[in-house]
Every structure is written in structure tokens, then in C-alpha cells.
Write an enzyme that holds these catalytic residues in place. Structure first.
Site, short mmCIF file in Angstrom:
data_model
loop_
_atom_site.label_atom_id
_atom_site.label_comp_id
_atom_site.label_asym_id
_atom_site.label_seq_id
_atom_site.Cartn_x
_atom_site.Cartn_y
_atom_site.Cartn_z
N ASP A 78 9.48 2.68 1.27
CA ASP A 78 8.32 3.41 1.77
C ASP A 78 8.28 3.24 3.29
O ASP A 78 7.83 2.22 3.80
CB ASP A 78 7.05 2.86 1.11
CG ASP A 78 5.78 3.54 1.60
OD1 ASP A 78 5.81 4.19 2.67
OD2 ASP A 78 4.74 3.39 0.94
N LYS A 108 3.11 10.32 8.06
CA LYS A 108 2.48 9.87 9.30
C LYS A 108 3.14 10.42 10.56
O LYS A 108 2.95 11.57 10.91
CB LYS A 108 2.40 8.34 9.31
CG LYS A 108 1.39 7.79 8.28
CD LYS A 108 1.11 6.34 8.47
CE LYS A 108 0.12 5.80 7.44
NZ LYS A 108 -1.24 6.30 7.60
N PHE A 141 0.87 -1.18 0.00
CA PHE A 141 0.00 0.00 0.00
C PHE A 141 0.91 1.23 0.00
O PHE A 141 1.70 1.41 0.92
CB PHE A 141 -0.92 0.04 1.23
CG PHE A 141 -1.85 1.21 1.21
CD1 PHE A 141 -3.09 1.13 0.59
CD2 PHE A 141 -1.48 2.42 1.79
CE1 PHE A 141 -3.96 2.22 0.57
CE2 PHE A 141 -2.33 3.52 1.76
CZ PHE A 141 -3.57 3.42 1.14
#
Length: 420
Positions: free
Chosen positions: A230, A263, A145
């Protein structure tokens, strides 16, 4: 809207005003403090999700509030026609924490998806190899994702996410999770980059098998392609290191070409970062080839600076490692739990006999916020400031939560029988 608004009132208002793509919210939250939040009916919850690994310092941390307030009162949005001290300081600090080589640089954006979009653009700029064959493919991993924008979505493996928006960005090739041979075979002279999460987040908090990231590094180096890590969910201390790839048991000593962040970096405010390692990667995008109006503005970079300050001062990276091991050990002792995955304070526990949504619903009723990350896995990503006692309270309550989830299954079965 008053804090005592009944559920039917705020739900009706939400459905009337917000795009249905956002889904149906579980509660109306009104305020938080530390690792706890309260809803509009006054109920208290231990937040073990932290806005999906975002609120590294929990809620209303005084240092964070002070940094945001002081910066908002000084200088807010200025665009990238100008620079600000918080922006420069944050970029320099990230390079140091990442142990990035000379010539590395930081591109700030507003989210993890945007950070991966920038990485995608960098990959498109990788020059052809010695054979002169055009580079047209990017390799991603099944279960990945990377975001919801069109480029990031193209690199996200879940077909249900991508299918409604086809045709998408071309040239993405998916390889099976954990299959080193398939990965090496896919990385040829046409490959621009491999993008991989050190631990898959939305894929179920899944750890790659030993040697997988090292194989990705070797294959991309041989092909002249980029290795993009990522770290949107795994970075900023979440996994017991500033970056998950820095853990010997995860990164195995590799050095990536590009790292993406978001985040936890902003601690609650929207910020992402793309970090190309070394001057070759840092010069793939030239002036005018990419940009963002709000990216790296003084308020969000000051907020991120405060996040890093508190994590460093309070030893929260080491705490994430220690508390994560304590949590994993306690989870494995619960009846019905067959596996615990992840690292540090990014964890999932598996209950193969139960629907994870039933477990999450039962946990919410018991005063704990967690997340159904896959059919049978429940994700925990608490604030890094969570205490051992708070985690122990959850694991102590877990047997009752599992029992309540099992009752929910039986109740649904009875309802089906009655309706038949």
C-alpha cells in the site's frame, strides 16, 4: 460565501449542511499558492500537510492548472467504454516508473481505499496451492490503515474504526507490528495475500524494522500468496523515491505482486491506481469482475500526468530525500523531541510529554498546518515543492510552538481544577 465571513457563520453553515461524520473543521480556507494557504479571515499558513500528502505540487501550480483546464476544455468524463490518450499515457508511465515486469497492468480508480479494494478482489482470486486447501485469509499488520470502505476497513487495524460496522469482510488476520516471526507464521497455505504499508502512515509514520518487508516477500512467495504494498501515502516521490519500496533501506530489493497508489498521484484531484506486477497477477481479475464509472477519466489522468511531469522535470524526488534529511535533523534538535520517523518528506516527530493535538493547535495559531497522527506524534507531509527556507521557518518556530502547547496543557489543568 464571502471571504470575510466570521467563523461562527461558516461553522454554522457547515454543521447544518455536512454530515457530522466528517468532523469539525479547524479553518475555512479560501485559496492557496505554492506551499501556502489563506483562510477566510485573511490569515496565512505554511501548509505542511498538503491535504494529507495529496498536493504534491502545492496549490495552484501553473502547470497543473494548465493541464486540468486544457483537458476540461477538450474531453471530460467518457466512461470505460472508451479510452483516452491521458489515461493510456499515465498507465504506461506508471509501469515504467515502478519498473514493473512485462505483463504488468494498471487499474485506475478514485481513491486509495478503492485501490485497496481492487487489491482485495485480486487476492480473493488467488488459486489454491498444491495441497488444494482453500485460501481464505489475508494478513495485515497492526497499526495499518488501508481505507474506510468495507473491504479496506477490514484490513485496517484500528478497532475503533471497524467496530461500528461489524460484521465486516471476513478472513482478515492481523499480526503484531514489527514481529517477523509472527508474520511468517501467519502466512500459510490458507493465505491469499499480505498487505502492508512500506511506512505506516496513520499508524504514526512508523518505519518497519530492517528485514521486515523482505520477510513478507519471502513468506508470501513460499506460500504462493500475493504481497500487496500500500503506497497510497508513500508513493509518487513522497519518500525520496518514486515508490518507497524502491529505496534500498526500505524495500531491500524486493519486487511486490501488487502496488496501490492514490493521494500524491492526482495532486489534488481524486485518482487511485492498483498495479499488479506481472501477467499472473494482472490476470487475476477478468473482464466484468471489477469496474468504476469515473475511474481514469481524461481530466484526472491529465492532472496526474502533469504531476509526474513537474516532479521529474524539477528533480522533486531527489529534493524530497535531501529536504527530508534536513528536516529530520532539525526536528531532532528541538527540546522535547525524542524521535523522528519516516522518510523523505513524510515525517513524524514525537513529543512524549505533550498531547500532539495541543502541538498541532499551537502550530496552527503560529501559521503552520500539520497533523496529530497519534497521541504524541505530529505528522509532516508538505508539498514536494516546499523550499528549504520554508521548512527552516517551521523548525525555527518549533520551540515556541512546543512552549505554547505546554501552556495549553497547564491551562486545561487549571480549568479542571476550577471546575472540580
Amino acid at each position: 460565501m464571502a471571504e470575510t465571513a466570521p467563523a461562527e457563520t461558516w461553522r454554522t453553515a457547515h454543521e447544518a449542511a455536512l454530515l457530522p461524520a466528517l468532523g469539525r473543521p479547524q479553518r475555512l480556507l479560501t485559496h492557496g499558492s505554492g506551499a501556502r494557504v489563506w483562510d477566510a479571515e485573511g490569515r496565512e499558513y505554511l501548509d505542511l500537510l498538503a491535504g494529507i500528502a495529496v498536493n504534491a505540487l502545492g496549490h495552484a501550480h501553473p502547470d497543473y492548472v494548465r493541464a486540468v483546464s486544457e483537458q476540461a476544455a477538450t474531453l471530460g468524463q467518457i466512461s470505460n467504454y472508451f479510452a483516452s490518450e491521458p489515461q493510456i499515457a499515465l498507465a504506461s508511465r506508471l509501469l515504467a516508473l515502478a519498473e514493473a515486469p512485462a505483463g504488468s497492468a494498471v487499474y485506475f480508480c478514485n481513491s486509495g481505499a478503492e485501490a485497496n479494494e481492487a487489491a482485495l478482489k485480486m487476492a480473493r482470486r488467488v488459486p489454491a496451492g498444491p495441497g488444494g486447501a482453500p485460501r481464505t485469509t489475508i494478513v495485515a499488520v497492526e497499526g495499518s490503515f488501508h481505507g474506510r470502505t468495507m473491504g479496506a476497513l477490514a484490513m485496517t487495524s484500528k478497532e475503533a474504526f471497524r467496530a461500528p460496522f461489524e460484521p465486516g469482510v471476513p478472513g482478515i488476520r492481523f499480526v503484531p507490528f514489527g514481529d517477523e516471526a509472527a508474520l511468517r507464521a501467519a502466512v500459510d497455505e490458507t493465505c491469499q495475500a499480505v498487505i502492508v504499508e512500506p511506512i505506516q502512515g496513520e499508524g504514526g509514520v512508523r518505519n518497519h524494522p530492517a528485514g521486515y518487508l523482505r520477510a513478507a516477500r519471502e513468506a508470501t512467495r513460499e506460500a504462493g500468496a500475493l504481497l500487496v504494498l500500500d503506497e497510497v501515502q508513500t508513493g509518487i516521490g513522497r519518500c525520496g523515491a518514486w515508490f518507497a519500496f524502491q529505496r534500498p533501506d526500505i524495500g531491500e530489493g524486493i519486487v511486490p505482486d501488487v502496488v496501490t497508489l492514490a493521494k500524491g498521484l492526482g495532486g489534488g484531484l481524486p485518482i487511485g491506481a492498483t498495479i499488479p506486477f506481472g501477467s499472473s497477477a494482472a490476470h487475476l481479475l477478468q473482464p466484468g469482475q471489477h469496474g468504476s464509472t469515473f475511474a481514469g477519466n481524461p481530466i484526472v489522468t491529465a492532472a496526474a500526468g502533469a504531476v509526474l511531469d513537474v516532479i521529474e522535470r524539477d528533480g522533486l524526488v531527489a529534493a524530497a530525500q535531501d529536504l527530508g534529511e534536513r528536516l529530520a535533523s532539525a526536528l531532532m534538535k528541538a527540546d522535547g523531541v525524542t524521535a523522528v520517523s519516516g522518510a523523505g518528506l513524510l515525517r513524524a516527530f514525537e513529543l512524549p510529554e505533550l498531547d500532539s493535538h495541543d502541538v498541532v493547535a499551537a502550530a496552527l495559531e503560529a501559521g503552520f498546518i500539520c497533523n496529530a497522527v497519534s497521541a504524541h506524534r505530529v505528522r509532516l507531509a508538505p508539498p514536494l515543492i516546499v523550499s528549504a527556507e520554508q521548512l527552516d521557518a517551521f523548525t525555527a518556530a518549533l520551540p515556541d510552538i512546543i512552549a505554547a502547547a505546554a501552556r495549553r496543557v497547564k491551562d486545561k489543568e487549571k480549568e479542571k481544577e476550577a471546575a472540580a
